[in-house]
Design a protein around this motif. Structure first.
Motif, mmCIF file in Angstrom:
data_model
loop_
_atom_site.group_PDB
_atom_site.id
_atom_site.type_symbol
_atom_site.label_atom_id
_atom_site.label_comp_id
_atom_site.label_asym_id
_atom_site.label_seq_id
_atom_site.Cartn_x
_atom_site.Cartn_y
_atom_site.Cartn_z
ATOM 1 N N VAL A 159 -15.611 -83.616 28.329
ATOM 2 C CA VAL A 159 -16.266 -82.321 28.496
ATOM 3 C C VAL A 159 -16.346 -81.936 29.965
ATOM 4 C CG1 VAL A 159 -18.351 -80.980 27.993
ATOM 5 C CG2 VAL A 159 -17.659 -82.819 26.434
ATOM 6 N N GLY A 160 -16.128 -80.661 30.220
ATOM 7 C CA GLY A 160 -16.407 -80.067 31.524
ATOM 8 C C GLY A 160 -17.515 -79.050 31.371
ATOM 9 N N LEU A 161 -18.410 -78.968 32.342
ATOM 10 C CA LEU A 161 -19.500 -77.980 32.335
ATOM 11 C C LEU A 161 -19.374 -77.140 33.594
ATOM 12 C CD1 LEU A 161 -22.121 -76.760 31.229
ATOM 13 C CD2 LEU A 161 -23.370 -78.636 32.332
ATOM 14 N N LEU A 162 -19.076 -75.865 33.418
ATOM 15 C CA LEU A 162 -18.880 -74.951 34.540
ATOM 16 C C LEU A 162 -20.045 -73.965 34.590
ATOM 17 C CD1 LEU A 162 -17.290 -73.633 36.833
ATOM 18 C CD2 LEU A 162 -15.945 -72.402 35.111
ATOM 19 N N ARG A 204 -18.791 -85.910 38.742
ATOM 20 C CA ARG A 204 -18.901 -86.650 37.486
ATOM 21 C C ARG A 204 -20.365 -86.960 37.195
ATOM 22 N NH1 ARG A 204 -15.033 -88.710 34.392
ATOM 23 N NH2 ARG A 204 -12.876 -88.590 35.100
ATOM 24 N N PHE A 205 -20.851 -86.474 36.056
ATOM 25 C CA PHE A 205 -22.167 -86.875 35.599
ATOM 26 C C PHE A 205 -22.076 -88.190 34.827
ATOM 27 C CE2 PHE A 205 -25.310 -86.993 32.153
ATOM 28 C CZ PHE A 205 -26.477 -86.973 32.892
ATOM 29 N N SER A 206 -20.994 -88.341 34.075
ATOM 30 C CA SER A 206 -20.748 -89.560 33.300
ATOM 31 C C SER A 206 -19.254 -89.688 33.110
ATOM 32 C CB SER A 206 -21.461 -89.498 31.945
ATOM 33 O OG SER A 206 -20.885 -88.485 31.135
ATOM 34 N N ASP A 207 -18.836 -90.733 32.414
ATOM 35 C CA ASP A 207 -17.403 -90.935 32.182
ATOM 36 C C ASP A 207 -16.784 -89.768 31.424
ATOM 37 O OD1 ASP A 207 -17.490 -93.358 33.455
ATOM 38 O OD2 ASP A 207 -17.644 -94.546 31.610
ATOM 39 N N ASN A 208 -17.582 -89.115 30.572
ATOM 40 C CA ASN A 208 -17.044 -88.050 29.718
ATOM 41 C C ASN A 208 -17.490 -86.652 30.108
ATOM 42 O OD1 ASN A 208 -15.580 -89.754 28.103
ATOM 43 N ND2 ASN A 208 -17.099 -89.886 26.488
ATOM 44 N N LEU A 209 -18.216 -86.514 31.219
ATOM 45 C CA LEU A 209 -18.725 -85.197 31.581
ATOM 46 C C LEU A 209 -18.523 -84.920 33.073
ATOM 47 C CD1 LEU A 209 -20.194 -82.571 30.892
ATOM 48 C CD2 LEU A 209 -22.361 -83.778 31.178
ATOM 49 N N LYS A 210 -17.790 -83.836 33.364
ATOM 50 C CA LYS A 210 -17.567 -83.363 34.725
ATOM 51 C C LYS A 210 -18.267 -82.029 34.904
ATOM 52 C CE LYS A 210 -12.886 -85.349 34.670
ATOM 53 N NZ LYS A 210 -11.441 -85.018 34.769
#
Length: 416
Positions: free
Chosen positions: A75-78, A109-115
């Motif tokens: 997941v990416g969060l923009l 990177r917040f976590s392995d799966n979230l940028k």
């Protein structure tokens, strides 16, 4: 992993970036290809909108993105709120600075799966005000899309400021294959009026509305988890039905959310067992069922149990024939979980009409407060199980209790 495509060698004949548009300048064409090259590596692009500020959209966007990442999705969060970026604070990332790699910006990177990417991570001082007009805001949003090295993602969640102004308009115009919009509201009429404008905005720009989320829908007691209505219930699902868009679910008020936000820890991680975190999980299920509504959902269709609840003002209507809408709630009996919630407006109440209509809608069970013996026999003819004597509670709470075997049903309040 998604194959990296270069516009010059891409075999996708439907890609608009393969050819130059009439009268398109060289720089514009190059930038459009750069943007398309980034977006080609992202599966689903979803924008989170609201008609009015103060409805908790940033909290919803962050917790939805984190919930998706916890399920193993990349997941990416923009954050495209240029004037009031709050995502860095909500994820405790405001002390980090964005770094570059050649012509690219590297998301945090917040976590392995979230940028994560936000203009809040580009400001030198957290008190610095961004005083920009429309063209400059358009330019930085375009830069976020074409220059940020997102890599391969399953989802890009885009948090937009409220309204239908420059930021949401820019993102809807720049991303040609935007999957759709999730619109956040609260139960009050003043918020619902503006949400209708957001839905119209999406329709005029040919952006699918994935659904509406009703935030602050009742108060969830932090001790016992019981949800108590504070505002009038049922406004968002009724409005969604009227506008012809899906209703994704309700998220109650929980004091623990405010604490989690202030301390920069997502609520769905910090308070994973709370009723509000479970509500976020149900909303994610609804989004996934829309986005991935292909093989996985079709394979499970035969095992899904659809429960119908007559609803008035957001709660179970004690007389099913007098309800405003029906909540059709898909459940997985194996895992005892809610998969999807939809609101439907029934036809006019006449003898025999509702049982047949609900059968056509695929209902297996109807739970009501009261129902006459004649109506019960008509439902039985349609092979729909009848449960009566249920309390006037939120439909989701009733279904959860039914699945858990703890539904406290009283006497049938209807004797005709």
């Amino acid at each position: 992993m998604t194959e990296v495509k270069e516009c010059g060698s891409c075999i996708d004949e439907g890609c608009s970036a393969k050819g130059r548009r009439p009268d398109e300048q060289d720089q514009d064409y190059v930038e459009r290809q750069q943007l398309a090259r980034r977006m080609c590596r992202i599966g689903h692009k979803i924008v989170v909108l609201s008609g009015k500020g103060g409805v908790g959209k940033s909290t919803v966007a962050v917790n939805l993105a984190v919930s998706l990442s916890l399920r193993g999705e990349r997941v990416g969060l923009l954050d495209i709120d240029i004037h009031g970026p709050s995502v860095p604070q909500l994820l405790n990332l405001d002390r980090f600075q964005v770094e570059g790699n050649g012509d690219s910006l590297l998301p945090i990177r917040f976590s392995d799966n979230l940028k994560v990417m936000s203009i809040g991570c580009l400001l030198r001082d957290r008190d610095e005000a961004v005083i920009w007009r429309g063209p400059r805001k358009y330019g930085v949003i375009k830069q976020f899309l074409k220059d940020v090295e997102w890599g391969d993602l399953d989802y890009l969640i885009i948090y937009s400021p409220p309204g239908t102004g420059d930021e949401p308009l820019s993102i809807c115009q720049l991303i040609e294959d935007l999957e759709g919009a999730v619109i956040v509201t609260t139960p009050q009429q003043v918020a619902l009026l503006d949400v209708r404008k957001s839905i119209t905005f999406c329709k005029e720009l040919n952006v699918p509305v994935l659904g509406v989320i009703e935030n602050m829908s009742g108060f969830a007691c932090p001790k016992c988890g019981e949800v108590t209505a504070i505002f009038r219930n049922g406004g968002a699902d009724s409005m969604a039905s009227d506008m012809g868009v899906p209703f994704l679910g309700r998220i109650p008020i929980d004091p623990c959310i405010g604490i989690a936000c202030d301390e920069g820890e997502p609520h769905v991680i910090r308070n994973a067992d709370s009723e509000t975190a479970k509500a976020f999980s149900l909303t994610v299920e609804s989004i996934l069922s829309i986005e991935k509504g292909t093989n996985e959902i079709k394979e499970k269709e035969s095992s899904i149990m659809r429960i119908a609840i007559p609803v008035a003002e957001g709660k179970l209507a004690m007389h099913f024939g007098h309800c405003e809408q029906f909540a059709l709630i898909d459940t997985d009996p194996e895992t005892k979980t809610i998969v999807k919630v939809a609101m439907e407006t029934p036809p006019a109440h006449e003898p025999g009409v509702l049982p047949k209509w609900l059968a056509e809608k695929g209902a297996n069970v109807i739970i009501g407060g009261g129902m006459g013996s004649r109506a019960q026999s008509l439902f039985a003819e349609q092979k729909i199980e009848v449960v009566v004597g249920a309390p006037a509670d939120l439909p989701e709470n009733i279904v959860k209790a039914y699945l858990a075997g703890t539904l406290a049903s009283g006497e049938n309040v209807c004797d005709h």
